[in-house]
Design a protein around this motif. Sequence first.
Motif, mmCIF file in Angstrom:
data_model
loop_
_atom_site.group_PDB
_atom_site.id
_atom_site.type_symbol
_atom_site.label_atom_id
_atom_site.label_comp_id
_atom_site.label_asym_id
_atom_site.label_seq_id
_atom_site.Cartn_x
_atom_site.Cartn_y
_atom_site.Cartn_z
ATOM 1 N N ARG A 171 0.901 -1.323 0.082
ATOM 2 C CA ARG A 171 -0.140 -0.202 -0.053
ATOM 3 C C ARG A 171 0.907 1.268 0.114
ATOM 4 N NH1 ARG A 171 -4.431 -2.630 4.262
ATOM 5 N NH2 ARG A 171 -5.888 -3.483 2.580
ATOM 6 N N GLU A 172 1.909 1.335 0.618
ATOM 7 C CA GLU A 172 3.070 2.389 0.667
ATOM 8 C C GLU A 172 3.360 2.689 -0.864
ATOM 9 O OE1 GLU A 172 5.223 2.182 4.897
ATOM 10 O OE2 GLU A 172 5.983 1.215 3.034
ATOM 11 N N LYS A 173 3.743 1.437 -1.641
ATOM 12 C CA LYS A 173 3.925 1.681 -2.993
ATOM 13 C C LYS A 173 3.054 2.291 -3.795
ATOM 14 C CE LYS A 173 7.062 -2.248 -4.078
ATOM 15 N NZ LYS A 173 7.274 -3.241 -4.732
ATOM 16 N N LEU A 174 1.661 1.701 -3.479
ATOM 17 C CA LEU A 174 0.517 2.218 -4.124
ATOM 18 C C LEU A 174 0.352 3.724 -4.007
ATOM 19 C CD1 LEU A 174 -2.133 -0.511 -4.152
ATOM 20 C CD2 LEU A 174 -0.580 -0.058 -5.899
ATOM 21 N N LEU A 175 0.581 4.209 -2.908
ATOM 22 C CA LEU A 175 0.474 5.580 -2.573
ATOM 23 C C LEU A 175 1.676 6.482 -3.211
ATOM 24 C CD1 LEU A 175 -0.296 5.970 1.263
ATOM 25 C CD2 LEU A 175 -1.536 6.935 -0.456
ATOM 26 N N ILE B 10 -2.739 2.833 9.890
ATOM 27 C CA ILE B 10 -3.798 3.311 9.209
ATOM 28 C C ILE B 10 -3.755 2.524 7.572
ATOM 29 C CG2 ILE B 10 -4.189 5.204 7.172
ATOM 30 C CD1 ILE B 10 -3.711 7.369 9.517
ATOM 31 N N LEU B 11 -2.526 2.070 7.258
ATOM 32 C CA LEU B 11 -2.314 1.323 6.088
ATOM 33 C C LEU B 11 -2.747 -0.033 6.227
ATOM 34 C CD1 LEU B 11 0.869 2.401 4.228
ATOM 35 C CD2 LEU B 11 -1.396 2.982 3.741
ATOM 36 N N THR B 12 -2.736 -0.642 7.514
ATOM 37 C CA THR B 12 -2.881 -1.993 7.820
ATOM 38 C C THR B 12 -4.301 -2.183 8.796
ATOM 39 O OG1 THR B 12 -1.307 -1.797 9.703
ATOM 40 C CG2 THR B 12 -0.558 -2.698 7.575
ATOM 41 N N ASP B 13 -4.151 -2.174 10.030
ATOM 42 C CA ASP B 13 -5.006 -2.737 10.937
ATOM 43 C C ASP B 13 -6.356 -1.829 11.010
ATOM 44 O OD1 ASP B 13 -3.710 -4.980 12.551
ATOM 45 O OD2 ASP B 13 -2.250 -3.278 12.238
ATOM 46 N N TYR B 14 -6.088 -0.185 10.852
ATOM 47 C CA TYR B 14 -7.091 0.706 10.953
ATOM 48 C C TYR B 14 -7.933 0.709 9.858
ATOM 49 C CZ TYR B 14 -9.643 4.884 12.052
ATOM 50 O OH TYR B 14 -10.564 5.976 12.281
ATOM 51 N N LEU B 15 -7.347 0.575 8.433
ATOM 52 C CA LEU B 15 -8.415 0.584 7.349
ATOM 53 C C LEU B 15 -8.935 -0.769 6.939
ATOM 54 C CD1 LEU B 15 -6.825 2.973 4.525
ATOM 55 C CD2 LEU B 15 -8.471 3.229 6.027
ATOM 56 N N ASP B 16 -8.310 -1.908 7.564
ATOM 57 C CA ASP B 16 -8.813 -3.154 7.441
ATOM 58 C C ASP B 16 -9.652 -3.514 8.733
ATOM 59 O OD1 ASP B 16 -7.704 -4.105 5.044
ATOM 60 O OD2 ASP B 16 -5.760 -4.408 5.686
ATOM 61 N N ALA B 26 -6.753 5.686 20.822
ATOM 62 C CA ALA B 26 -5.322 6.493 20.710
ATOM 63 C C ALA B 26 -5.245 7.036 19.362
ATOM 64 C CB ALA B 26 -4.199 5.845 21.347
ATOM 65 N N LEU B 27 -5.367 6.066 18.503
ATOM 66 C CA LEU B 27 -5.234 6.587 17.051
ATOM 67 C C LEU B 27 -6.366 7.539 16.773
ATOM 68 C CD1 LEU B 27 -4.071 4.391 14.181
ATOM 69 C CD2 LEU B 27 -6.106 5.755 13.763
ATOM 70 N N GLU B 28 -7.651 7.431 17.131
ATOM 71 C CA GLU B 28 -8.404 8.400 16.601
ATOM 72 C C GLU B 28 -8.094 9.630 17.327
ATOM 73 O OE1 GLU B 28 -12.113 5.850 16.986
ATOM 74 O OE2 GLU B 28 -11.753 5.228 14.888
ATOM 75 N N ARG B 29 -7.689 9.733 18.373
ATOM 76 C CA ARG B 29 -7.442 10.952 19.465
ATOM 77 C C ARG B 29 -6.564 11.492 18.560
ATOM 78 N NH1 ARG B 29 -5.705 9.473 24.617
ATOM 79 N NH2 ARG B 29 -7.676 8.820 24.846
ATOM 80 N N HIS B 30 -5.305 10.983 18.106
ATOM 81 C CA HIS B 30 -4.219 11.463 17.102
ATOM 82 C C HIS B 30 -4.733 12.259 15.898
ATOM 83 C CE1 HIS B 30 -0.054 11.646 15.756
ATOM 84 N NE2 HIS B 30 -0.601 11.739 14.689
ATOM 85 N N LEU B 31 -5.778 11.285 15.134
ATOM 86 C CA LEU B 31 -6.244 11.994 14.027
ATOM 87 C C LEU B 31 -6.988 13.066 14.159
ATOM 88 C CD1 LEU B 31 -7.457 8.770 11.966
ATOM 89 C CD2 LEU B 31 -5.525 10.254 11.449
ATOM 90 N N ALA B 32 -7.578 13.302 15.501
ATOM 91 C CA ALA B 32 -8.244 14.408 15.787
ATOM 92 C C ALA B 32 -7.472 15.785 15.731
ATOM 93 C CB ALA B 32 -9.213 14.408 16.784
ATOM 94 N N GLU B 33 -6.169 15.442 16.344
ATOM 95 C CA GLU B 33 -5.123 16.543 16.499
ATOM 96 C C GLU B 33 -4.323 16.997 15.476
ATOM 97 O OE1 GLU B 33 -3.559 15.109 20.205
ATOM 98 O OE2 GLU B 33 -5.404 15.590 21.335
ATOM 99 N N CYS B 34 -4.206 15.854 14.531
ATOM 100 C CA CYS B 34 -3.010 16.073 13.571
ATOM 101 C C CYS B 34 -3.572 16.070 12.117
ATOM 102 C CB CYS B 34 -1.887 14.789 13.762
ATOM 103 S SG CYS B 34 -0.673 14.716 12.574
ATOM 104 N N GLY B 35 -3.424 17.188 11.647
ATOM 105 C CA GLY B 35 -3.935 17.447 10.160
ATOM 106 C C GLY B 35 -3.098 16.369 9.214
ATOM 107 N N GLY B 36 -1.887 16.372 9.461
ATOM 108 C CA GLY B 36 -1.029 15.629 8.296
ATOM 109 C C GLY B 36 -1.368 14.284 8.549
ATOM 110 N N GLU B 41 -4.548 9.715 6.021
ATOM 111 C CA GLU B 41 -5.652 8.635 6.229
ATOM 112 C C GLU B 41 -6.669 8.747 4.856
ATOM 113 O OE1 GLU B 41 -9.021 9.259 8.491
ATOM 114 O OE2 GLU B 41 -9.766 7.371 8.005
ATOM 115 N N ALA B 42 -7.245 10.127 4.461
ATOM 116 C CA ALA B 42 -8.031 10.396 3.463
ATOM 117 C C ALA B 42 -7.539 9.969 1.878
ATOM 118 C CB ALA B 42 -8.243 11.847 3.115
ATOM 119 N N GLN B 43 -6.002 10.134 1.970
ATOM 120 C CA GLN B 43 -5.305 9.737 0.570
ATOM 121 C C GLN B 43 -5.524 8.270 0.664
ATOM 122 O OE1 GLN B 43 -1.322 11.340 0.184
ATOM 123 N NE2 GLN B 43 -2.035 12.832 -1.107
ATOM 124 N N ALA B 44 -5.018 7.557 1.728
ATOM 125 C CA ALA B 44 -4.727 6.116 1.649
ATOM 126 C C ALA B 44 -6.177 5.542 1.321
ATOM 127 C CB ALA B 44 -4.641 5.608 3.101
#
Lengths: 186, 171
Positions: A171-175, B10-16, B26-36, B41-44
């Motif tokens: 997925r990193e590669k795809l991105l 995000i690329l593994t367990d979260y999106l899956d 913890a991850l969702e709290r980070h997302l709420a605070e971190c624009g990057g 996540e949106a791009q992935a």
Amino acid sequence: MREISEATVRDAAQGSVEAFEAIYKAYGPYVYNVVYRMLHHADDAQDVTQEVFVTVYRKLKTFGFRSSLKTWIYRIATNLAINHAKKREREQNRTVALDEKMESVLASNPADRADVRHAQREQVSALLEVLNADQRACLVLRDFEGLSYEEIAQTLGINLNTVRSRLKRGREKLLAFSKEVIRHEM
Amino acid sequence: MKCRDVREFILTDYLDERMSGDAQTALERHLAECGGCREFEAQARQVVMEPFRQADRLYPPDAVWEKIHARILEENQARAGSRLGAFWAGLSSRVPLPKPALAAAALVGVMAIALTFTLHRLPMQGPELARLDIEAEATYVAALLDGTSAASVSESGENGGFGTAIEEYFL
Ligand SMILES: [Zn+2]
């Protein structure tokens, strides 16, 4: 999908063509999808699907009902598809250059609205060409077939951490690749 | 949680959808605070999730089953042949055959091969299939007498011996 009974498997192992046809009807489309996404060419996908089911037929006697028939058939399909993909990559003198892959993704951009679905499908397959065969197998089983990490591990005979890291790398590669494509388009 | 770890999840367990409990909170709290990471996540989702989830399912053309069907019929013939072959090998080791019998058997074999290939093109049912098995057995016996193995009879042709390589791979 129709469930295949143990009796059907035993009949097919004994040489019953009708029983084997029932197995093909139940699993043929799954196999074809996996193999097509792995190989990106309809001709190759048809040839390899054929090899998969001839192999299944020959090996059916050794199927011990320890795993599900579906997992067992997926394993044969992914093994043959990975082998075929690797062989093709070797023949093509390693993987096609990144530039060429990008051309192929750009070329498949839906310029004509009427053909948008077909173009999307082509784009998806072209996108997967960026990955190596092992990464591609993980992504295909996960994203097209909806297998869990555990099922992917069982199918490919690898451990959970390997499944996870192949998905991550793929997925990193795809991105990274999609960023390159966007830069090219501008 | 560091951005690097968040993006790996995000690329593994979260999106899956394999996360739960404290880790997900913890991850969702980070997302709420971190624009990057939100952007990541949106791009992935757009690049590695949506195109695949929306893809059509494909169906193999009928010709694929027809080819498989033809090949498993060949396979059945070879199996019937090897059963008889084992019996014949046992018999012929005890009863030596005179030379003329050998030549006659070879001739029968050649005819059987021709007949097998002719019959093979036709759609067949019960009795025909049974007769074909007998032809295959005759072919096998002839091949034995010819000094060629049953394997070379069944593996030659369109298969090109590829099956053997696969067999070895799975052993
Ligand atoms: Zn962050």
